[in-house]
Design an enzyme around this catalytic site. Structure first.
Site, PDB file in Angstrom:
ATOM      1  N   LYS A  24      29.958   4.035 -22.063  1.00  0.00           N
ATOM      2  CA  LYS A  24      30.869   2.944 -22.436  1.00  0.00           C
ATOM      3  C   LYS A  24      30.393   2.063 -23.590  1.00  0.00           C
ATOM      4  O   LYS A  24      30.979   1.006 -23.811  1.00  0.00           O
ATOM      5  CB  LYS A  24      31.105   2.078 -21.203  1.00  0.00           C
ATOM      6  N   SER A  40      40.552   1.408 -20.069  1.00  0.00           N
ATOM      7  CA  SER A  40      40.009   0.178 -20.636  1.00  0.00           C
ATOM      8  C   SER A  40      41.021  -0.470 -21.561  1.00  0.00           C
ATOM      9  O   SER A  40      41.847   0.223 -22.185  1.00  0.00           O
ATOM     10  CB  SER A  40      38.749   0.536 -21.422  1.00  0.00           C
ATOM     11  N   TYR A  50      34.563   5.673 -28.346  1.00  0.00           N
ATOM     12  CA  TYR A  50      34.627   5.352 -26.912  1.00  0.00           C
ATOM     13  C   TYR A  50      36.076   5.081 -26.492  1.00  0.00           C
ATOM     14  O   TYR A  50      36.598   5.664 -25.541  1.00  0.00           O
ATOM     15  CB  TYR A  50      33.748   4.138 -26.584  1.00  0.00           C
ATOM     16  N   LYS A 107      39.140   7.186 -23.974  1.00  0.00           N
ATOM     17  CA  LYS A 107      40.012   6.672 -22.905  1.00  0.00           C
ATOM     18  C   LYS A 107      41.466   7.062 -23.178  1.00  0.00           C
ATOM     19  O   LYS A 107      42.193   7.447 -22.270  1.00  0.00           O
ATOM     20  CB  LYS A 107      39.878   5.146 -22.796  1.00  0.00           C
ATOM     21  N   PHE A 123      40.269  -5.077 -18.214  1.00  0.00           N
ATOM     22  CA  PHE A 123      39.896  -6.007 -19.273  1.00  0.00           C
ATOM     23  C   PHE A 123      38.385  -6.271 -19.104  1.00  0.00           C
ATOM     24  O   PHE A 123      37.633  -5.314 -19.099  1.00  0.00           O
ATOM     25  CB  PHE A 123      40.851  -7.219 -19.293  1.00  0.00           C
TER      26      PHE A 123
HETATM   27  N1  LIG Z   1      32.097  -2.676 -17.783  1.00  0.00           N
HETATM   28  C1  LIG Z   1      33.100  -2.896 -18.595  1.00  0.00           C
HETATM   29  O1  LIG Z   1      33.139  -3.897 -19.300  1.00  0.00           O
HETATM   30  C2  LIG Z   1      34.263  -1.911 -18.653  1.00  0.00           C
HETATM   31  C3  LIG Z   1      35.464  -2.333 -19.267  1.00  0.00           C
HETATM   32  C4  LIG Z   1      36.522  -1.438 -19.321  1.00  0.00           C
HETATM   33  C5  LIG Z   1      36.387  -0.164 -18.798  1.00  0.00           C
HETATM   34  N2  LIG Z   1      35.216   0.223 -18.224  1.00  0.00           N
HETATM   35  C6  LIG Z   1      35.098   1.576 -17.686  1.00  0.00           C
HETATM   36  O2  LIG Z   1      34.746   1.479 -16.331  1.00  0.00           O
HETATM   37  C7  LIG Z   1      33.927   2.570 -15.961  1.00  0.00           C
HETATM   38  C8  LIG Z   1      32.670   2.079 -15.284  1.00  0.00           C
HETATM   39  O3  LIG Z   1      31.991   1.168 -16.122  1.00  0.00           O
HETATM   40  P1  LIG Z   1      30.679   0.426 -15.618  1.00  0.00           P
HETATM   41  O4  LIG Z   1      30.643  -0.867 -16.338  1.00  0.00           O
HETATM   42  O5  LIG Z   1      30.604   0.456 -14.161  1.00  0.00           O
HETATM   43  O6  LIG Z   1      29.584   1.358 -16.243  1.00  0.00           O
HETATM   44  P2  LIG Z   1      28.249   1.931 -15.582  1.00  0.00           P
HETATM   45  O7  LIG Z   1      27.498   2.582 -16.677  1.00  0.00           O
HETATM   46  O8  LIG Z   1      27.577   0.888 -14.780  1.00  0.00           O
HETATM   47  O9  LIG Z   1      28.826   3.038 -14.587  1.00  0.00           O
HETATM   48  C9  LIG Z   1      29.169   4.339 -14.998  1.00  0.00           C
HETATM   49  C10 LIG Z   1      28.468   5.287 -14.060  1.00  0.00           C
HETATM   50  O10 LIG Z   1      28.823   6.627 -14.412  1.00  0.00           O
HETATM   51  C11 LIG Z   1      27.671   7.430 -14.364  1.00  0.00           C
HETATM   52  N3  LIG Z   1      27.888   8.558 -15.262  1.00  0.00           N
HETATM   53  C12 LIG Z   1      28.106   8.537 -16.596  1.00  0.00           C
HETATM   54  N4  LIG Z   1      28.257   9.786 -17.063  1.00  0.00           N
HETATM   55  C13 LIG Z   1      28.154  10.626 -15.999  1.00  0.00           C
HETATM   56  C14 LIG Z   1      28.215  12.037 -15.821  1.00  0.00           C
HETATM   57  N5  LIG Z   1      28.380  12.864 -16.852  1.00  0.00           N
HETATM   58  N6  LIG Z   1      28.055  12.536 -14.574  1.00  0.00           N
HETATM   59  C15 LIG Z   1      27.858  11.726 -13.503  1.00  0.00           C
HETATM   60  N7  LIG Z   1      27.777  10.395 -13.610  1.00  0.00           N
HETATM   61  C16 LIG Z   1      27.921   9.844 -14.846  1.00  0.00           C
HETATM   62  C17 LIG Z   1      26.525   6.512 -14.777  1.00  0.00           C
HETATM   63  O11 LIG Z   1      25.269   6.940 -14.302  1.00  0.00           O
HETATM   64  C18 LIG Z   1      26.947   5.198 -14.158  1.00  0.00           C
HETATM   65  O12 LIG Z   1      26.422   5.029 -12.857  1.00  0.00           O
HETATM   66  C19 LIG Z   1      33.695   3.387 -17.214  1.00  0.00           C
HETATM   67  O13 LIG Z   1      34.645   4.436 -17.240  1.00  0.00           O
HETATM   68  C20 LIG Z   1      33.990   2.402 -18.324  1.00  0.00           C
HETATM   69  O14 LIG Z   1      34.425   3.037 -19.483  1.00  0.00           O
HETATM   70  C21 LIG Z   1      34.146  -0.634 -18.136  1.00  0.00           C
END
Ligand SMILES: NC(=O)c1ccc[n+]([C@@H]2O[C@H](COP(=O)([O-])OP(=O)(O)OC[C@H]3O[C@@H](n4cnc5c(N)ncnc54)[C@H](O)[C@@H]3O)[C@@H](O)[C@H]2O)c1
Length: 381
Positions: free
Chosen positions: A115, A155, A179, A183, A208
């Protein structure tokens, strides 16, 4: 799990990460799901799910078991299965589904992704492989195992520079970074699949800015390496993990104080939205799908109001007592003045509402960060 179990087995990809662990917690708390997390530990620690199980078990002690749930099911809801598997490795993922068998996984919440916007511009191929390639493979395996219900973590970045704020779901998609484009691509692929195969049902949740942590302070955001988002940066500054000077990128935007405005929502509120989404997928013929031949829909999950960088920093100062230093730098390319959700659709159709304000988000973040200054690392070394 007993063969007459009433629980629905749900896979949460990325279940050990920041948002995933809070989603797993909320699913466990419903006492209706058997949760299986699939995470490769790229940006997470297994300790997060150990703590989720502990929290769910402790809270269960003061709850009454629903009459229609067996003792085994009641216990099973806290027994979160954590699979260490990489979504880009088809054989590993197939073996997770095979362990349960065809038709036995009720649905998937696909949270896992990389992300970091900046990193995605430097390494587009690895981002497309991890976020898009892995999603295609997951969908293929779900098809093989007759699992056709999906909630997808999207996202607000899909909107790029929106023509109008607050942003409705009908706003054109125009992600700027690789990125953000992953999505948009995944949403398109999922929508096409739902058009081609009418038994598929999928909801895409456009988050958000999630912030805060479980109010106990036992689970929270613990990025590996340097944090990129404002609130985790401020949290790590306050515990002395990173230097105390915040670079404020631009103070001449047409906003309340010249700094960028974003829509923050508590991660507990965000996570609860996933349970609401699963409830909709459980309905036989849900009214949310106007086109009965394509059961796909996207929803904004946001608060519907915005906070500026300076307002967030002031709120964190209040929560932590830490005196942040600010350095004003020029605007960053690609940043837009304000990104705020129009959350009406999710409110009306999913029953989604946010309950926590900025003060609570900052207090909960600080509760987590001050109890765990080095994140989960201290218990894993
Ligand atoms: N945190 C934010 O601000 C935000 C905002 C909008 C969208 N998102 C989306 O929400 C989701 C989660 O975000 P987050 O903040 O919890 O991130 P994070 O990195 O804490 O969690 C993502 C998890 O996915 C795992 N992962 C990644 N690639 C992998 C793979 N190939 N196989 C198995 N596991 C895998 C990572 O180890 C991690 O535990 C993501 O899809 C991100 O794009 C996050």
């Amino acid at each position: 799990m007993p063969s007459d179990s009433k629980l629905k087995t749900v896979i949460v990809t990325g279940g050990a990460g920041y948002i995933g662990s809070h989603v797993v917690y909320h699913l466990a708390k419903t006492r209706q799901y058997k949760v299986v997390s699939v995470d490769n530990g790229h940006n997470s620690q297994p300790e997060s799910l150990t703590r989720v199980s502990q929290l769910a078990r402790e809270e269960q002690a003061s709850e009454t078991k629903p009459a229609d749930l067996s003792d085994e099911d009641w216990q099973e809801t806290n027994n979160i299965v954590a699979k260490n598997a990489d979504l880009t490795d088809g054989a590993s993922i197939r073996s997770v589904f095979a362990e349960y068998g065809k038709g036995k996984i009720w649905g998937v919440i696909h949270v896992a992704a990389w992300k970091a916007v900046g990193e995605s511009a430097e390494q587009p191929l690895t981002y497309y492989a991890n976020n898009v390639g892995a999603t295609i493979q997951l969908l293929q395996i779900m098809n093989e195992f007759d699992c056709k219900r999906l909630v997808y973590s999207s996202s607000a970045t899909v909107y790029g520079i929106p023509p109008k704020v607050p942003i409705p779901e009908t706003s054109p998609l125009g992600a700027l970074s690789p990125y953000g484009k992953t999505k948009v691509m995944c949403e398109t692929i999922i929508e096409d699949l739902c058009t081609a195969q009418q038994e598929w049902k999928a909801l895409s949740l456009r988050y958000f800015n999630p912030a805060g942590a479980h109010p106990s302070g036992r689970i929270g955001e613990d990025p590996r390496g340097k944090p990129f988002n404002l609130l985790p940066i401020l949290g790590q500054m306050a515990v002395g993990r990173i230097p105390p000077t915040l670079k404020v990128m631009g103070n001449d935007y047409p906003t309340v104080d010249g700094t960028c405005v974003r829509d923050y929502l508590h991660v507990m509120d965000l996570a609860s939205g996933h349970v609401l989404a699963l409830n909709k997928l459980a309905e036989e013929r849900s009214a949310i799908f106007a086109d009965k031949n394509k059961q796909f829909k996207a929803y904004n999950l946001g608060n519907g109001k915005g906070e500026s960088v300076l307002q967030i920093t002031a709120a964190m100062k209040k929560a932590t007592g830490f005196d942040y230093k600010l350095e004003i730098t020029p605007r960053r390319a690609g940043d837009v003045p304000a990104l705020i959700a129009d959350p009406t659709l999710a409110q009306e159709e999913l029953g989604f509402k946010t309950s926590a304000n900025l003060e609570t988000m900052c207090a909960d973040l600080w509760n987590w960060q001050s109890q765990n200054p080095n994140g989960y690392a201290a218990v894993n070394v």
